[in-house]
Design an enzyme around this catalytic site. Sequence first.
Site, short mmCIF file in Angstrom:
data_model
loop_
_atom_site.label_atom_id
_atom_site.label_comp_id
_atom_site.label_asym_id
_atom_site.label_seq_id
_atom_site.Cartn_x
_atom_site.Cartn_y
_atom_site.Cartn_z
N ARG A 65 0.81 -1.23 0.00
CA ARG A 65 0.00 0.00 0.00
C ARG A 65 0.84 1.28 0.00
O ARG A 65 0.62 2.18 -0.80
CB ARG A 65 -0.92 0.05 1.22
N THR A 66 1.79 1.35 0.94
CA THR A 66 2.53 2.60 1.07
C THR A 66 3.29 2.89 -0.21
O THR A 66 3.22 3.99 -0.78
CB THR A 66 3.50 2.52 2.28
N LYS A 93 27.04 -4.03 -0.89
CA LYS A 93 28.51 -4.14 -0.91
C LYS A 93 29.10 -3.42 0.29
O LYS A 93 30.29 -3.12 0.32
CB LYS A 93 29.07 -3.49 -2.19
N ARG A 115 11.54 3.41 3.31
CA ARG A 115 11.11 2.49 4.37
C ARG A 115 12.30 1.61 4.74
O ARG A 115 13.03 1.14 3.86
CB ARG A 115 9.95 1.61 3.89
N HIS A 154 5.40 5.75 11.60
CA HIS A 154 4.91 5.64 10.22
C HIS A 154 4.03 6.87 9.98
O HIS A 154 2.82 6.79 9.94
CB HIS A 154 4.11 4.35 10.09
C1 NCD Z 1 1.79 -1.02 8.19
C2 NCD Z 1 3.30 -0.91 8.31
O1 NCD Z 1 4.03 -1.22 7.39
O2 NCD Z 1 3.71 -0.48 9.37
N1 NCD Z 1 1.34 -1.22 6.90
C3 NCD Z 1 1.16 -0.16 6.06
O3 NCD Z 1 2.04 0.63 5.82
N2 NCD Z 1 -0.06 -0.02 5.54
C4 NCD Z 1 1.23 -1.99 9.14
C5 NCD Z 1 1.68 -3.42 9.11
O4 NCD Z 1 2.60 -3.81 8.40
O5 NCD Z 1 1.08 -4.19 9.86
#
Ligand code: NCD
Length: 529
Positions: A65-66, A93, A115, A154
């Site tokens: 999703r993100t 590396k 991320r 997040h």
């Molecule tokens: C969340 C995350 O990655 O922290 N997911 C997301 O970004 N929609 C929650 C999760 O992974 O449970």
Amino acid sequence: MSNIFASRSLNIIEDFSINERRYFFRKVDELKKAILAGDEEAMDKFRINDPDFGIYEVFLEDSTRTKESFRNAAKFHHAKVSELLTTSSSINKGESYADTFNMLSGYSNCIFIVRSKVEGLTKWLSEECAEYAARNGLPYRPAFINAGDGKHEHPTQELLDEFSFLEDLGMSFDSIHVALVGDLYHGRTVHSKADGLKIFDHVKVDLIAPAELAMPESYVEKMHENGFEVREFASIEEYLKAGDTAKMWYFTRPQLERMGERILQKQDILREAITFRKDFLPLMKPGTKFYHPLPRHKEHPTIPTWLDKTDLNGWERQAINGMYCRMVLLSLIAGRIGDDYVPVPGEHDEDRRTEEYIIQVEPNKEKKSRTYSEGVRPIDEGIVIDHICKGDEPGAIRDHMRLISSVLGLDDARGGEWVSKGSDGKYKGIIFRPGARPLERKDLKRLAAVAPHCTLNIIRDGEVKEKFRTHMPPRIYNFDDLCCTNEACISNPVNGEGVPASFYRTGDGHFACVYCGRFHTFKEIWKKH
Ligand code: NCD
């Protein structure tokens, strides 16, 4: 007037003030309505519309999703969208994150969406890449968006969660009552709520998780500090029995990938406490909505799939909102919108605390240094540090005096340590160092950091000539023997990135790491001496 959102990074939700976030939500509402109505003119006001404006996705942890909502949001902007294939990059590396991202900054990339398992990574990169850009005369400062860092935060999920709550509250910031259910220990989306929910004037939060998955104490503390009303329950069943349940339930999944063996063994029992059951359905208040950051586990979802077609389903709209929120965020950071924002004076003031924490006081004339004994002799020349760890147990005071001596480089000098009991029945520690050189300003700073609330007596000719009282510094940094205790933190030496540890004092007298936010006592921030 310059646009205050342009080139801003979003590492934690607090990077945007409450007022800025409220402005953001109003803009998301505006754009979402324009898109749903097909109003091209209104949409264009948000569009970056620049094929050379680089938006770069770097996902070092899995995501659907993100990552995809950001990619689609970036395409809406008609900007240049790239993705680093992390499985085949030079990070493997042994290249540092700073080197990798500095490089990418040089290729006309203005916004990075990152991320990672490493907590505080984007905070570090936003500082490093700003310097790189300045050194190399780049015409922009790269901005970083934290798309989830380990168990930390997040912030963009927080924005879309709150936007979804707001839609159900008629876009009112007055009050919210929300239940957070699930893995509150490992879930970064619920950690961001400790500050995220501050956009509401009155906040009531019910935390529902078995002890093994409970919200870390530091976040609960933060919620209290932020004036939230907080209740804690071990299971949904217990919560329903207590009554006064929320109409907004935010579920999360057990984050199996972050759990240790000990917890994993108990996963079935733990999951039961946080999974919704059919027999709970009649107990839901009318108008109740469920939310979930997703993904949910296909075999063991905490929100079972039979609920999808019910009115409780708020999570599908929530996921769709992710794209609208990210479109607006990119628009703001690109400086495309935000010119009409009216700043609130002092909204970023917390960054400017500079109070004095080493206070020179008048030596007490009657109390000669003879009251300090070096073994059996009074001290003629040297230093005495007094009132150390007042109120602690003698063993803990002795342990800490060893650390103070080592941190201040006083181990090789003569003298000793003493634990005494005052007339108030409290223990305190005293360090005597006859003949020790007087401490310099930098040493005094170290002293305040390792021994706040003590007094330092500088003795010459058998008299206390100078006396200082230390208080907790607002920030502790620039000492190479500092260390954040969180191994997932970018500044922890196990990650080998060479990031100097740095802390700021919290409202309740802890020291939080500027990168990962972990709370420490003043005793815990030092490398093993
Ligand atoms: C969340 C995350 O990655 O922290 N997911 C997301 O970004 N929609 C929650 C999760 O992974 O449970």
